[in-house]
Enzyme design. Structure first.
Site, PDB file in Angstrom:
ATOM      1  N   SER A   1     -14.982  15.102  37.273  1.00  0.00           N
ATOM      2  CA  SER A   1     -13.406  15.723  37.471  1.00  0.00           C
ATOM      3  C   SER A   1     -12.949  14.457  38.180  1.00  0.00           C
ATOM      4  O   SER A   1     -13.496  12.863  38.035  1.00  0.00           O
ATOM      5  CB  SER A   1     -14.001  16.386  38.985  1.00  0.00           C
ATOM      6  OG  SER A   1     -14.412  15.601  39.617  1.00  0.00           O
TER       7      SER A   1
ATOM      8  N   ALA B   1     -13.939  10.232  41.415  1.00  0.00           N
ATOM      9  CA  ALA B   1     -14.314  10.683  40.548  1.00  0.00           C
ATOM     10  C   ALA B   1     -15.745  11.418  40.626  1.00  0.00           C
ATOM     11  O   ALA B   1     -16.765  10.876  41.680  1.00  0.00           O
ATOM     12  CB  ALA B   1     -14.494  10.102  39.208  1.00  0.00           C
ATOM     13  N   ASP B   2     -16.619  13.056  39.588  1.00  0.00           N
ATOM     14  CA  ASP B   2     -18.021  12.963  39.449  1.00  0.00           C
ATOM     15  C   ASP B   2     -18.074  13.460  39.046  1.00  0.00           C
ATOM     16  O   ASP B   2     -17.242  14.196  37.929  1.00  0.00           O
ATOM     17  CB  ASP B   2     -17.465  13.673  40.881  1.00  0.00           C
ATOM     18  CG  ASP B   2     -19.373  13.844  41.449  1.00  0.00           C
ATOM     19  OD1 ASP B   2     -19.869  13.070  42.298  1.00  0.00           O
ATOM     20  OD2 ASP B   2     -20.133  14.847  41.148  1.00  0.00           O
ATOM     21  N   THR B   3     -18.595  13.708  38.431  1.00  0.00           N
ATOM     22  CA  THR B   3     -19.545  14.491  36.986  1.00  0.00           C
ATOM     23  C   THR B   3     -21.055  15.490  37.304  1.00  0.00           C
ATOM     24  O   THR B   3     -22.101  14.678  38.061  1.00  0.00           O
ATOM     25  CB  THR B   3     -20.293  13.200  35.898  1.00  0.00           C
ATOM     26  OG1 THR B   3     -18.676  12.521  35.663  1.00  0.00           O
ATOM     27  CG2 THR B   3     -20.351  13.806  34.289  1.00  0.00           C
TER      28      THR B   3
ATOM     29  N   LYS C   1     -15.333  12.610  48.707  1.00  0.00           N
ATOM     30  CA  LYS C   1     -15.464  10.955  48.169  1.00  0.00           C
ATOM     31  C   LYS C   1     -13.993  10.572  48.507  1.00  0.00           C
ATOM     32  O   LYS C   1     -14.172   9.414  49.077  1.00  0.00           O
ATOM     33  CB  LYS C   1     -15.670  10.516  46.530  1.00  0.00           C
ATOM     34  CG  LYS C   1     -17.031  10.790  46.559  1.00  0.00           C
ATOM     35  CD  LYS C   1     -17.656  10.773  44.748  1.00  0.00           C
ATOM     36  CE  LYS C   1     -18.649  11.009  44.707  1.00  0.00           C
ATOM     37  NZ  LYS C   1     -18.732  10.419  43.243  1.00  0.00           N
TER      38      LYS C   1
END
Length: 204
Positions: free
Chosen positions: A121, A84-86, A58
């Site tokens: 993250s 960010a990522d989840t 991203k």
């Protein structure tokens, strides 16, 4: 704290309302940019590696978007980009956004009386210095039984269809059914504050 006086600019690389809210709670002013990446093209077996790779992808997409706009007025201040990522992990299996109502229903039935984990993250890039670093945070969530009528209400309302693993804990219908959270709710909601602060400091 007057965030406007900070010597650096922040871009949040996410359209997530929860992430915007958390970053604002942290006292920062920021712009928002989103990255259109094909998340399904990035595959990793280990959830911690996957979320960092997705956040990095991203960030890369947003950085190249900014470079193509090339309207970076070259001021002396640094611009920090936060991506960010989840994902949700259930019995060792990575879960992303449910692909259908049926899948969302199955996910929530699985959590009923059981547990799941979120792995989130944060990836911070300093666009001036080229610094880039990502890390992750893991939280375990234990649930009481989730009644079928609650599951149906959540599916009708639709929010659960747009979140990783169909899992939300801050929703008024779910909140009373959360038995225990081992970790922080901001991390579950997609932006772990302590990790974000640490990476921003390192980036500067």
């Amino acid at each position: 704290m007057a965030a406007n006086s900070s010597p650096f600019k922040i871009i949040l690389g996410s359209s997530s309302v929860a992430r915007r809210k958390i970053l604002a709670e942290m006292g920062y002013d920021f712009a928002i940019m989103t990255a259109d990446i094909d998340e399904k093209s990035i595959r990793k077996e280990i959830p911690e590696e996957l979320v960092v790779a997705l956040a990095e992808a991203k960030a890369e997409a947003i950085i190249s978007k900014l470079e193509s706009l090339d309207n970076q007025n070259k001021d002396d201040n640094a611009t920090l980009l936060i991506a960010a990522d989840t994902v949700v992990v259930y019995e060792g299996v990575i879960r992303e956004k449910p692909s259908s109502k049926e899948e969302a229903r199955k996910f929530m039935k699985d959590y009923s009386g059981g547990q799941a984990a979120t792995v989130s993250s944060v990836f911070v890039s300093n666009l001036k210095t080229g610094f880039r670093k990502g890390d992750w945070d893991r939280v375990e969530i234990h649930f009481h039984e989730i009644p079928d009528d609650v599951i149906e209400k959540l599916i009708d309302e639709g929010t659960v269809l747009y979140v990783a693993g169909g899992l939300i804990i801050e929703h008024p219908l779910i909140l009373p059914l959360v038995k225990k959270v081992v970790g922080t709710t901001d991390s579950v909601m997609g932006l772990p504050k302590a990790l974000t602060e640490r990476l921003l400091k390192e980036a500067l």
